[in-house]
Design an enzyme around this catalytic site. Sequence first.
Site, PDB file in Angstrom:
ATOM      1  N   ASP A  72      42.886   3.397 105.641  1.00 48.59           N
ATOM      2  CA  ASP A  72      41.556   2.870 105.280  1.00 48.59           C
ATOM      3  C   ASP A  72      40.408   4.222 104.954  1.00 48.59           C
ATOM      4  OD1 ASP A  72      41.466   3.521 107.815  1.00 48.59           O
ATOM      5  OD2 ASP A  72      41.295   1.555 108.570  1.00 48.59           O
ATOM      6  N   GLU A 141      39.340  -5.681 119.275  1.00 50.72           N
ATOM      7  CA  GLU A 141      39.395  -7.252 119.020  1.00 50.72           C
ATOM      8  C   GLU A 141      40.442  -7.611 118.243  1.00 50.72           C
ATOM      9  OE1 GLU A 141      35.417  -8.529 118.370  1.00 50.72           O
ATOM     10  OE2 GLU A 141      34.570  -7.629 119.929  1.00 50.72           O
ATOM     11  N   HIS A 143      41.684  -6.031 115.361  1.00 49.24           N
ATOM     12  CA  HIS A 143      41.698  -5.723 113.514  1.00 49.24           C
ATOM     13  C   HIS A 143      42.891  -4.771 113.630  1.00 49.24           C
ATOM     14  CE1 HIS A 143      38.470  -2.801 114.597  1.00 49.24           C
ATOM     15  NE2 HIS A 143      39.266  -1.927 114.230  1.00 49.24           N
ATOM     16  N   GLU A 148      39.364  -7.142 109.347  1.00 48.23           N
ATOM     17  CA  GLU A 148      38.434  -7.621 110.660  1.00 48.23           C
ATOM     18  C   GLU A 148      38.817  -9.232 110.494  1.00 48.23           C
ATOM     19  OE1 GLU A 148      36.815  -5.869 112.308  1.00 48.23           O
ATOM     20  OE2 GLU A 148      35.375  -4.336 110.968  1.00 48.23           O
TER      21      GLU A 148
END
Length: 252
Positions: A72, A141, A143, A148
């Site tokens: 990314d 969380e 990802h 996401e």
Amino acid sequence: MKQVTFSSKEDASSYLAKYIIDRINQFAPTPSKPFVLGLPTGSSPEGVYGKLIEAYKEGKVSFKNVVTFNMDEYIGLKPSNQQSYHYFMFNKFFNHIDIPRENINILNGLANNIEEECHRYEAKIKSVGCIHLFMGGLGAEGHLAFNEAGSVRESITRKVALVESTLKANSRFFNNDTSKVPSHALSVGISTILDNSDEIVIIVLGKSKTFALEKTLYGTKNDANYPSSYLQDHHNVMVVCDNEAAGLRAKL
């Protein structure tokens, strides 16, 4: 999914670095048959990069015939910006090994045509045949890359809007000011990772990752609320973690 747990971050990083080195050396890459490696940014893989650099300097591995694809990049940051993933990768890894610059692939967050850039990147990954080993990190969380919550299994390289929890987590690199964190990024998709990789190895360190790791290993399979759960859908995944991430107390 295989899990390997170590008492310290350093031991986990050392293990994974050696694992990658062994994979490269066993493959015996050549210019016409390079070893293809997927790479992440972030604090968890930083120790692995340090160990890989040490091994290169000791003559234990060469990256001359290795091709890399990063997961990314933020939209809007110049490669010279110290918070860009271009800068991170060159500063923490590429500048210290013998990898040819033409073998390095990182998404261009300054591309004039974002959609075209994503299609180009996806096509280039497919053109190499496969990613032999994809090393990834894990968001607090769940990802994976910048996929996401809500990301679908079929997602490919694309522009993504970063959720509030990601902005908050990454604000530590921007003077703890969430307003300075880019609101969008380019990211490989879930399909990009799962369907193009022979092997996936995830490095998970620290107690802040305990919840995400539990969802990854034991949560509902293919739960879009926790994109790392899609890893259960791949045939060859190894999670390398420390006791803190695994929720274990170190022995006194």
